[in-house]
Design an enzyme around this catalytic site. Structure first.
Site, PDB file in Angstrom:
ATOM      1  N   ASP A  60     -54.467 -74.219 -52.214  1.00 52.47           N
ATOM      2  CA  ASP A  60     -54.501 -72.796 -52.540  1.00 52.47           C
ATOM      3  C   ASP A  60     -55.894 -72.207 -52.356  1.00 52.47           C
ATOM      4  OD1 ASP A  60     -51.875 -73.022 -53.281  1.00 52.47           O
ATOM      5  OD2 ASP A  60     -52.158 -72.375 -55.358  1.00 52.47           O
ATOM      6  N   ASP A  61     -55.923 -70.880 -52.146  1.00 50.74           N
ATOM      7  CA  ASP A  61     -57.084 -70.001 -52.300  1.00 50.74           C
ATOM      8  C   ASP A  61     -58.005 -69.900 -51.093  1.00 50.74           C
ATOM      9  OD1 ASP A  61     -56.082 -69.687 -54.832  1.00 50.74           O
ATOM     10  OD2 ASP A  61     -57.858 -70.427 -55.884  1.00 50.74           O
ATOM     11  N   HIS A 111     -50.613 -66.202 -50.677  1.00 46.80           N
ATOM     12  CA  HIS A 111     -51.064 -66.295 -52.070  1.00 46.80           C
ATOM     13  C   HIS A 111     -51.670 -64.964 -52.525  1.00 46.80           C
ATOM     14  CE1 HIS A 111     -51.789 -68.835 -55.500  1.00 46.80           C
ATOM     15  NE2 HIS A 111     -53.104 -68.896 -55.378  1.00 46.80           N
ATOM     16  N   HIS A 212     -56.913 -77.193 -54.461  1.00 49.13           N
ATOM     17  CA  HIS A 212     -57.602 -75.981 -54.015  1.00 49.13           C
ATOM     18  C   HIS A 212     -58.637 -76.397 -52.974  1.00 49.13           C
ATOM     19  CE1 HIS A 212     -55.888 -74.694 -57.864  1.00 49.13           C
ATOM     20  NE2 HIS A 212     -55.933 -73.460 -57.379  1.00 49.13           N
TER      21      HIS A 212
END
Length: 260
Positions: A60-61, A111, A212
């Site tokens: 993620d991110d 996201h 992440h």
């Protein structure tokens, strides 16, 4: 949620471990995932139909210049494919990294545009945030906004609402939670993170794993983590959007149990 058949995409679509060397972890199979499902037992009753010791790796991110390249390097060395849930403003700022993710065979999911907690804003504003992020991810990754090209979405902080879930299902967007996570938002050493994730994997046996790629300790841990997966007999499953038309191959969902 009704279960449907599970099948593999042709193994020719998967880089064999020999492409990286005989000891590489590799990608065991590809699972085509249909839109409208909700999976990941940290948030939802169901998860993907993974066999024992099968894992789906998600990040993620990103993309983030200080860390995403190292994660991609580690995955490439082991012929492992993963899914990256990009933040739109990060993808827009770093299109070369977004394009690299796609060029190396990984899946780009979404996201939001700026990672807000969507339960704290009005539904219309939350949908606009999701749509803006998807469009930015696609422009950065492929050069043009799609509808989106890969209809995979993960809520920031797993903060969903019934209205948003209903609307994403109507748009045939698959919503991903996770079955276990690395807790890498906490500061820790790469060694501590590796021990934590492998312990949770041993307890869970399988699942969708959340990392992440913006975290330095995760990037530094990734080579050792992939080698640990190989040593412990885990196999990586790469998720992609289902095929449309006569060759459509949907994924199966199964009831899950909450894990770490």
């Amino acid at each position: 949620m009704a279960a449907v058949s599970l099948a593999d995409v042709a193994l020719a679509d998967v880089a064999p471990p020999s492409a990286c060397g005989p000891d590489a972890l590799g990608t065991a199979r590809v699972m085509a995932v249909g839109g409208g499902i909700r999976v990941g037992t940290k948030s939802y009753p169901d998860t993907l139909a993974l066999a024992d010791r099968e894992v789906v790796l998600t990040f993620d991110d990103g993309p983030w210049p200080a860390t995403t390249p190292a994660v991609l390097d580690a995955l490439a060395r082991e012929c492992v494919k993963a899914t990256f849930f990009l933040i739109g403003e990060n993808a827009e700022a770093r299109p070369a990294l977004a394009r690299r993710i796609v060029a190396e065979g990984h899946t780009v999911g979404h996201h939001t545009w700026s990672h807000p907690i969507l339960t704290k804003i009005a539904t219309a504003d939350a949908l606009a945030e999701i749509e803006r992020g998807m469009a930015a991810d696609d422009r950065a990754s492929y050069g043009a906004a799609a509808a989106p090209r890969v209809p995979f979405f993960r809520f920031p902080g797993f903060a969903d609402t019934p209205a948003l879930l209903e609307e994403l299902a109507r748009r045939n967007v698959a919503v991903f939670g996770a079955d276990l996570w690395a807790s890498d938002w906490r500061q820790m050493t790469p060694e501590a993170e590796l021990d934590l994730v492998m312990l949770r994997l041993r307890d869970a046996g399988r699942g969708i794993v959340l990392f992440h790629d913006t975290k330095r300790h995760t990037a530094e841990m990734m080579p050792a983590f992939l080698r640990a997966l190989k040593a412990a007999g885990y196999r990586v499953v790469h998720i992609v959007p289902e095929r449309i038309g006569p060759e459509r191959i949907p994924a199966q969902t199964i009831p899950g149990r909450p894990v770490y």
